[in-house]
Design an enzyme around this catalytic site. Structure first.
Site, PDB file in Angstrom:
ATOM      1  N   CYS A  65      -3.444   3.676   9.858  1.00  0.00           N
ATOM      2  CA  CYS A  65      -2.171   3.139  10.330  1.00  0.00           C
ATOM      3  C   CYS A  65      -1.553   3.975  11.454  1.00  0.00           C
ATOM      4  O   CYS A  65      -0.381   3.805  11.792  1.00  0.00           O
ATOM      5  CB  CYS A  65      -1.175   3.051   9.176  1.00  0.00           C
ATOM      6  SG  CYS A  65      -1.790   2.099   7.769  1.00  0.00           S
ATOM      7  N   CYS A  75       0.826  -1.197   0.000  1.00  0.00           N
ATOM      8  CA  CYS A  75       0.000   0.000   0.000  1.00  0.00           C
ATOM      9  C   CYS A  75       0.868   1.259   0.000  1.00  0.00           C
ATOM     10  O   CYS A  75       0.627   2.192  -0.770  1.00  0.00           O
ATOM     11  CB  CYS A  75      -0.926  -0.009   1.223  1.00  0.00           C
ATOM     12  SG  CYS A  75      -2.123   1.340   1.243  1.00  0.00           S
ATOM     13  N   CYS A  76       1.889   1.287   0.851  1.00  0.00           N
ATOM     14  CA  CYS A  76       2.790   2.441   0.898  1.00  0.00           C
ATOM     15  C   CYS A  76       3.541   2.603  -0.420  1.00  0.00           C
ATOM     16  O   CYS A  76       3.823   3.725  -0.849  1.00  0.00           O
ATOM     17  CB  CYS A  76       3.787   2.290   2.045  1.00  0.00           C
ATOM     18  SG  CYS A  76       3.090   2.585   3.690  1.00  0.00           S
ATOM     19  N   CYS A 134      -1.018   7.914   7.873  1.00  0.00           N
ATOM     20  CA  CYS A 134      -2.360   7.663   7.365  1.00  0.00           C
ATOM     21  C   CYS A 134      -3.307   7.285   8.507  1.00  0.00           C
ATOM     22  O   CYS A 134      -2.890   6.667   9.487  1.00  0.00           O
ATOM     23  CB  CYS A 134      -2.334   6.545   6.328  1.00  0.00           C
ATOM     24  SG  CYS A 134      -1.497   6.993   4.793  1.00  0.00           S
ATOM     25  N   CYS A 147       8.023   3.198   5.916  1.00  0.00           N
ATOM     26  CA  CYS A 147       7.098   2.994   4.804  1.00  0.00           C
ATOM     27  C   CYS A 147       7.833   2.828   3.479  1.00  0.00           C
ATOM     28  O   CYS A 147       7.244   2.428   2.489  1.00  0.00           O
ATOM     29  CB  CYS A 147       6.128   4.159   4.703  1.00  0.00           C
ATOM     30  SG  CYS A 147       6.906   5.748   4.413  1.00  0.00           S
TER      31      CYS A 147
END
Length: 241
Positions: free
Chosen positions: A207, A115-116, A204, A232
């Site tokens: 997270c 995702c990162c 985010c 990340c």
């Protein structure tokens, strides 16, 4: 500063200098340079830079998953300093593909790296192709597992254009969180309202969470993962592979 030897020499000269002195060196030695602003206490970098080079370029990575307070803060900083902030979004099709295949919260199951990679790393890589140097808010005390040895200046090979040099500055590297906040208060620097609610390290929304007394700030990030790998990818060189 076009070779590794001179960069090492400069790092030795700057290592014991104040963030203000490091910032001045960075801004006076690079025309194409930008501050990476996360929407947290690294706002201190913008304040310092504004006293040296008010037109310095600033950018923020919009992952599409930030807290509402962070978006509001980025806008407040833009207005407060009268600057342009390049808010960079991830590739929409790449995000769509990830969500379609794995849902909105796949990072809870298979780590945050994918995702990162889509929401942060790819947009950052594209942005850094436009500059010769960038400035970050990394500090040694932010993460004992990954940032304890960061220098104030680095040769960023991970994001450099092929055959060229990208210099990375970490002016706050030797400052503690307390010193950063002393600066913010002394100069009446605006800050993210999430800090008043126990959020120390802000990323985010899915997270990031507040921390309690005695917890290290990084415990509020990716709390379901192993502590020594809490990066990340923006600063991947901090982790030995």
């Amino acid at each position: 500063m076009n070779d590794a030897i001179s960069l090492v020499d400069v790092e030795q000269q700057l290592q014991g200098q104040s963030p203000h002195r490091i910032m001045r060196h960075a801004l006076e030695n690079h025309d194409r340079i930008a501050i990476s602003f996360s929407g947290a206490e690294d706002v201190a970098l913008i304040d310092m830079a504004s006293r040296i080079r008010p037109d310095v370029e600033v950018f923020s990575l919009d992952t599409g998953r930030l807290h509402a307070e962070t978006y509001q803060f980025i806008e407040a900083v833009r207005k407060h300093y009268g600057i342009k902030i390049d808010v960079i979004s991830a590739d929409g099709e790449a995000v769509r593909q990830l969500v379609r295949e794995k849902g909105l919260y796949s990072f809870y199951e298979d780590t945050h790296k994918e995702c990162c990679g889509i929401r942060k790393i790819a947009p950052l890589r594209k942005k850094l192709l436009e500059v010769d140097a960038w400035i970050t808010g990394q500090r040694k005390d932010q993460s004992p597992g990954t940032r304890a040895d960061i220098p104030v200046i680095q040769d960023d090979k991970g994001f450099a254009r092929t055959g060229e040099t990208l210099t990375k500055y970490n002016p706050l590297a030797n400052w503690s969180s307390e010193e950063v906040w002393a600066y913010i208060r002394a100069y009446e620097v605006p800050y993210n309202s999430l800090h008043d609610r126990g959020f120390v390290s802000i990323g985010c929304e899915p997270c990031t969470r507040p921390i309690g007394p005695g917890q290290h700030e990084r415990e509020g990030r990716w709390w379901w993962e192993e502590a020594t790998k809490k990066e990340c990818g923006l600063h991947a060189s901090n982790i030995d592979t």
